[in-house]
Each structure stands twice: as C-alpha cells, then as structure tokens.
Design an enzyme around this catalytic site. Sequence first.
Site, short mmCIF file in Angstrom:
data_model
loop_
_atom_site.label_atom_id
_atom_site.label_comp_id
_atom_site.label_asym_id
_atom_site.label_seq_id
_atom_site.Cartn_x
_atom_site.Cartn_y
_atom_site.Cartn_z
N SER A 135 41.44 39.82 39.01
CA SER A 135 42.00 40.52 37.78
C SER A 135 42.97 41.76 38.12
CB SER A 135 40.80 40.98 37.10
OG SER A 135 41.23 42.05 35.97
N TYR A 166 33.26 46.07 38.16
CA TYR A 166 34.33 45.00 37.88
C TYR A 166 35.45 45.03 38.71
CZ TYR A 166 37.07 41.58 35.29
OH TYR A 166 37.74 40.53 34.77
P1 NAP Z 1 34.59 34.17 29.39
O1 NAP Z 1 35.25 33.91 28.25
O2 NAP Z 1 33.62 35.40 29.11
O3 NAP Z 1 33.86 33.06 30.20
C1 NAP Z 1 33.17 33.15 31.27
C2 NAP Z 1 32.58 32.02 31.70
O4 NAP Z 1 31.90 32.10 32.86
C3 NAP Z 1 31.78 31.17 30.69
O5 NAP Z 1 32.13 29.91 30.86
C4 NAP Z 1 30.23 31.49 31.39
O6 NAP Z 1 29.22 30.51 31.26
C5 NAP Z 1 30.62 31.46 32.95
N1 NAP Z 1 29.72 32.19 33.67
C6 NAP Z 1 29.48 33.48 34.00
N2 NAP Z 1 28.44 33.67 34.89
C7 NAP Z 1 28.26 32.50 35.43
C8 NAP Z 1 27.59 32.16 36.41
N3 NAP Z 1 26.62 33.05 36.98
N4 NAP Z 1 27.25 30.88 36.71
C9 NAP Z 1 27.99 29.80 36.08
N5 NAP Z 1 28.96 30.33 35.13
C10 NAP Z 1 29.14 31.66 34.73
O7 NAP Z 1 35.59 34.68 30.61
P2 NAP Z 1 37.03 34.52 30.76
O8 NAP Z 1 37.86 35.77 30.39
O9 NAP Z 1 37.61 33.26 30.62
O10 NAP Z 1 37.08 35.02 32.44
C11 NAP Z 1 37.30 34.09 33.46
C12 NAP Z 1 37.44 34.75 34.58
O11 NAP Z 1 38.69 35.36 34.68
C13 NAP Z 1 36.62 35.73 34.83
O12 NAP Z 1 36.54 35.78 36.41
C14 NAP Z 1 37.29 36.99 34.68
O13 NAP Z 1 36.97 38.10 35.38
C15 NAP Z 1 38.63 36.74 34.98
N6 NAP Z 1 39.57 37.63 34.08
C16 NAP Z 1 39.57 37.63 32.85
C17 NAP Z 1 40.63 38.32 32.00
C18 NAP Z 1 40.42 38.54 30.58
O14 NAP Z 1 41.09 39.32 30.12
N7 NAP Z 1 39.78 37.64 29.81
C19 NAP Z 1 41.06 39.30 32.83
C20 NAP Z 1 41.19 39.04 34.17
C21 NAP Z 1 40.34 38.26 34.64
P3 NAP Z 1 28.45 30.52 29.75
O15 NAP Z 1 29.27 30.21 28.49
O16 NAP Z 1 27.56 29.23 30.19
O17 NAP Z 1 27.79 31.67 29.89
#
Ligand code: NAP
Length: 248
Positions: free
Chosen positions: A142, A156
């Site tokens: 991130s 985070y």
């Molecule tokens: P999200 O919409 O909250 O989705 C998170 C996903 O991770 C869900 O599928 C969740 O499963 C799964 N998950 C969480 N903890 C887990 C665990 N312990 N074991 C297995 N699965 C787990 O998140 P996102 O925004 O798509 O983010 C995805 C990645 O990108 C993350 O690493 C995040 O830090 C990174 N990121 C996101 C952003 C942003 O702005 N969105 C920015 C920078 C980085 P369930 O649905 O079953 O709970």
Amino acid sequence: MNKVMLVTGASRGIGAEIALLAGRSGYRVGVNYLHSADAAQAVVARIRQQGGEAVALQADVSQLEQVVTLFQQLDVAFGAPDVLVNNAGVLANFRVDAVDAHNVVDVFSANVFSAYYCAREAVRRMSTAHGGKGGVIINLSSVASRLGGLGGGAAYAASKAAIDTFTLALAKEVGLEGIRVNAIRPGLISTDIHEIHGGIAKMEQMAKSAVPLGRAGAASEVASVALWLASDSASYVHGSVIDVAGGR
Ligand code: NAP
C-alpha cells in the site's frame, strides 16, 4: 493456458477483480476467502460462466496450518500454483496509545505473516531447487508504507512497509530458482476496506483532492497490473514495488 493462480482474499475487492481477470485470461484460479463464502462462490461462478475454471478455498491465511491445508487443497484441485497473489489484508484504525496484546498482532498476522506463510508453501512448490518449474509471487502492499497511512493507521502502514521489504528480500532469495517476486502498492481504491474510515463515498470524496488524478482507483485498475506482472511481458521485472496510486 493451463497455468494456476492462487489469489488470497479473493471474495471481494481487489482480490476478486484479480481472480476474475485471471479466469478471463485462462488461468485456473484458486479463490481464497476468510468469511465471505457466498461472495467467493459468486466469483467462482462468474469465472465458470466465462468458460474458465476456479475453485473457492476457505482458509485464514494468517494461520500457518490453514495455509498448509489451503495449498494442499489447491494441489488436489488444480496442481501447484504458477502464480501466488498475496492479496488478503485488513485495514486497522487504532492509535499507538491504544495498542493492546491483540490488535497490533492481528494486523501483522493478516497482512505480513500471511504473506510469509503463503510464500513458503509457494516456494516449496515453484522453486527449481525443490524440483518445481518456477513461478511468480505478487504481494499487495500500500502507499501507506511510504505515506504513513491515514489517522490510526500506524500498524497498517508499518505492516505494508514490511511487505515492501519482504518483497525485495524474497526476490533476492529465489530469483535464481525461477521465481519472480514483485509488489503492487495501491493508493485509494474503491473497496469495502474503507468502511473502517467512514465508507467508500467518503474516501472517494477525499480522493478528489488527495490524488493527482483527481479520483479513487477501481479494483480492476489494480488487477490489470497484477495480471501484467504475472505474465511473461514482465519477465525482467523482479524485486520491484509498483505504485498504482493515481500519482499519490
Ligand atoms: P477488502 O475489499 O476489504 O477485501 C479483503 C479480502 O481479504 C476479502 O476477500 C477478505 O475475505 C480477505 N481476507 C481478510 N483477511 C483474511 C485472512 N486472514 N485470510 C483470508 N482472507 C482474508 O480489501 P481490498 O481493498 O480489496 O484490499 C486488498 C489488498 O489490497 C489488501 O492487502 C489491502 O491492504 C491492499 N490495499 C488496498 C487499498 C484500497 O484502497 N482498497 C489500498 C492499498 C492497499 P472475506 O471476504 O472472506 O472476509
């Protein structure tokens, strides 16, 4: 193409878009999830509707024994992965003076230890030193790793800085064993992860002024970079941390 891609946290958000695009690109896809079984099955169904192959695999990737089982289940379904996307992660909102015995551990378990555990299982299958045929590992970092995160985001942000460094170190460790390792560093992307800071609409409003491109990104805009990194088009990209952040 008969390549296999495992995407952790692929029931929603960025991981779901990576899984869908992988399915459209001909990968057989392991769709890992933690709680959202229906959403994961919906991702699998969409991939199958488009003629692809996918399987939903429940596992908490912050737990080593569950990661071992996850990879064993993938072995049975599709064989060893050619590509691992360490995408699963959680956002957290607590100040350092509110750290307790659990909250900071939970963040690092979900965001950092998960990547180590999954990389271990992937390297044991991909590495030419272990008899494998090589592969690609992509870690989701991130921009918080270089910006310090939003308020209450110290754990985070630091966990994502660990992912940046883990990526560089792992690239050195396994580059001669046929495995390319890179990280993607997204900026503000419209997903459920922002519920903890007041929701997607609030984040998208903030992005208008905080992001040089003037908007939040879509999960699909991160997915396309992941699929490029997984491909032979990125054959000399290794140990890189690539910003997908609209200039932020
Ligand atoms: P999200 O919409 O909250 O989705 C998170 C996903 O991770 C869900 O599928 C969740 O499963 C799964 N998950 C969480 N903890 C887990 C665990 N312990 N074991 C297995 N699965 C787990 O998140 P996102 O925004 O798509 O983010 C995805 C990645 O990108 C993350 O690493 C995040 O830090 C990174 N990121 C996101 C952003 C942003 O702005 N969105 C920015 C920078 C980085 P369930 O649905 O079953 O709970």
